[in-house]
Design an enzyme around this catalytic site. Structure first.
Site, mmCIF file in Angstrom:
data_model
loop_
_atom_site.group_PDB
_atom_site.id
_atom_site.type_symbol
_atom_site.label_atom_id
_atom_site.label_comp_id
_atom_site.label_asym_id
_atom_site.label_seq_id
_atom_site.Cartn_x
_atom_site.Cartn_y
_atom_site.Cartn_z
ATOM 1 N N MET A 85 17.753 -3.658 3.134
ATOM 2 C CA MET A 85 17.892 -4.849 3.976
ATOM 3 C C MET A 85 18.615 -5.933 3.195
ATOM 4 O O MET A 85 18.743 -5.848 1.968
ATOM 5 C CB MET A 85 16.510 -5.383 4.372
ATOM 6 N N ASP A 120 8.889 -6.625 7.372
ATOM 7 C CA ASP A 120 8.019 -5.460 7.551
ATOM 8 C C ASP A 120 7.735 -5.161 9.024
ATOM 9 O O ASP A 120 6.819 -5.714 9.634
ATOM 10 C CB ASP A 120 6.706 -5.643 6.798
ATOM 11 N N ASN A 127 4.077 -10.845 5.029
ATOM 12 C CA ASN A 127 5.153 -10.441 5.939
ATOM 13 C C ASN A 127 5.910 -11.622 6.523
ATOM 14 O O ASN A 127 6.796 -11.434 7.364
ATOM 15 C CB ASN A 127 4.596 -9.578 7.073
ATOM 16 N N SER A 142 0.799 -1.220 0.000
ATOM 17 C CA SER A 142 0.000 0.000 0.000
ATOM 18 C C SER A 142 0.830 1.267 0.000
ATOM 19 O O SER A 142 0.396 2.287 -0.531
ATOM 20 C CB SER A 142 -0.942 -0.003 1.204
ATOM 21 N N ASP A 168 1.207 -6.191 12.297
ATOM 22 C CA ASP A 168 0.617 -6.418 10.969
ATOM 23 C C ASP A 168 0.907 -7.848 10.527
ATOM 24 O O ASP A 168 1.931 -8.117 9.902
ATOM 25 C CB ASP A 168 1.183 -5.422 9.953
#
Length: 338
Positions: free
Chosen positions: A139, A201, A187, A34, A182
């Site tokens: 990362m 995330d 994730n 998003s 989340d």
């Protein structure tokens, strides 16, 4: 983002000549969400990287977007229960602004990696600070597969992964008081060769106060004990009940707590994949909140904890895991709810 826009964003974050930082850069994203998208790159010194790059204007639009949604909900009268819309909007803005700050996320990622360093089945990628800015996070690129790859794994492997996830949930709340809130399926990734889960995330990471955590430890103990009086007492403390609520509303809240905590009350391995608990909880919630008007909305402070609790259940259902949740939570709880 189209490639031209992507290059403009990287130029703004890294400065002119940003291309010289990389031996290779894939303009096709690995993933998109998003507020940003992820690209694979190789630094000039050979480091294999995943770069999370934020869409332009996201941070500037958060406050107005949340306010617009809140206004629309009020105008359309879409909220069936008593809800503190202003409080929820404040909480949503706070969380989304944090998610849009990749320097904040990088700090949480490193802190979280230290917290789970004793969990050999979990892997958290390293941050590369020389290539991380407020709008770009660099990362380690980690070879892994989507969580759905576990569907082909043996039952024992799925149960082991499910137990790690459930224990991690309880450690986040009761031990770390730091939670990644989340639980989107994307994730989490799986490495079949090592059997490890890759955690991604950390923008939605949340810290909890000690009193908040203690309240949930006590209500969890009361639920396991089936102690309705103690559940009602702790529900009042948390904000699920008000001091002037009548016996019908108290009974409704206690019933809902007992239902949604079914995995904690179950002796032995709970079969998340076969459970119809989400449907039963939905049906009871509609009955109590909409038809009988006996449930009020939870306080805004619980918003993202609830998202994690519901999402974790669905995550274990997705991998068809059987987990002894009760045994995993008991070490974190008081000995009795009396």
């Amino acid at each position: 983002m189209p490639p031209q826009q992507l290059r403009r964003v990287l130029g703004r974050e890294y400065g002119a000549g940003w291309e010289r930082r990389f031996a290779a850069f894939d303009v096709e994203p690995l993933a998109a969400a998003s507020i940003g998208q992820v690209h694979r790159a190789t630094a000039t010194d050979g480091r294999e990287l995943a770069l999370k790059i934020q869409y332009p204007g996201v941070a500037r639009s958060i406050a107005s977007d949340v306010d617009n949604v809140a206004t629309l909900l009020r105008l359309l009268d879409l909220l069936p229960v008593e809800i503190d819309v202003a409080g929820l909007a404040r909480e949503a803005k706070r969380q989304l602004m944090q998610e849009a700050d990749y320097l904040s996320e990088a700090a949480f990622l490193e802190h979280y990696a230290g917290l789970v360093a004793d969990e050999p089945m979990l892997l958290v990628p390293r941050v590369h600070h020389d290539l991380t800015t407020t709008r770009v996070m660099a990362m380690d690129f980690v070879e892994a597969e989507p969580l759905e790859a576990l569907a082909a794994a043996p039952r024992a492997r799925r149960n082991a992964i499910g137990s790690v996830l459930e224990r991690l949930l309880f450690r986040e709340l009761f031990e770390f008081r730091v939670m990644q809130t989340d639980p989107n399926f994307a994730n989490y990734q799986y490495q079949p060769a090592t059997g490890r889960l890759v955690l991604l995330d950390f923008g939605a990471t949340r810290r909890f106060e000690a009193d908040f955590v203690a309240d949930y430890a006590r209500i969890s103990r009361a639920v396991i004990d089936g102690n309705r009086d103690a559940i009602a007492r702790e529900a009042l403390r948390i904000g699920y009940l008000a001091a002037d609520d009548g016996p019908d509303r108290v009974a409704a809240v206690v019933d809902m707590c007992l239902l949604v905590c079914e995995p904690l009350r179950h002796a032995g391995r709970y079969d998340f994949g076969a459970s119809d608990l989400p449907l039963r909880a939905r049906n009871l919630g509609l009955e109590l909140a909409v038809r009988r008007r006996l449930l009020r909305a939870p306080p805004p402070s619980t918003l993202f904890l609830h998202r994690k609790l519901v999402g974790s259940f669905l995550l274990l259902a997705r991998i068809d895991a059987q987990v002894d949740a009760r045994a995993l939570i008991l070490p974190f709880l008081p000995k009795s709810s009396s």
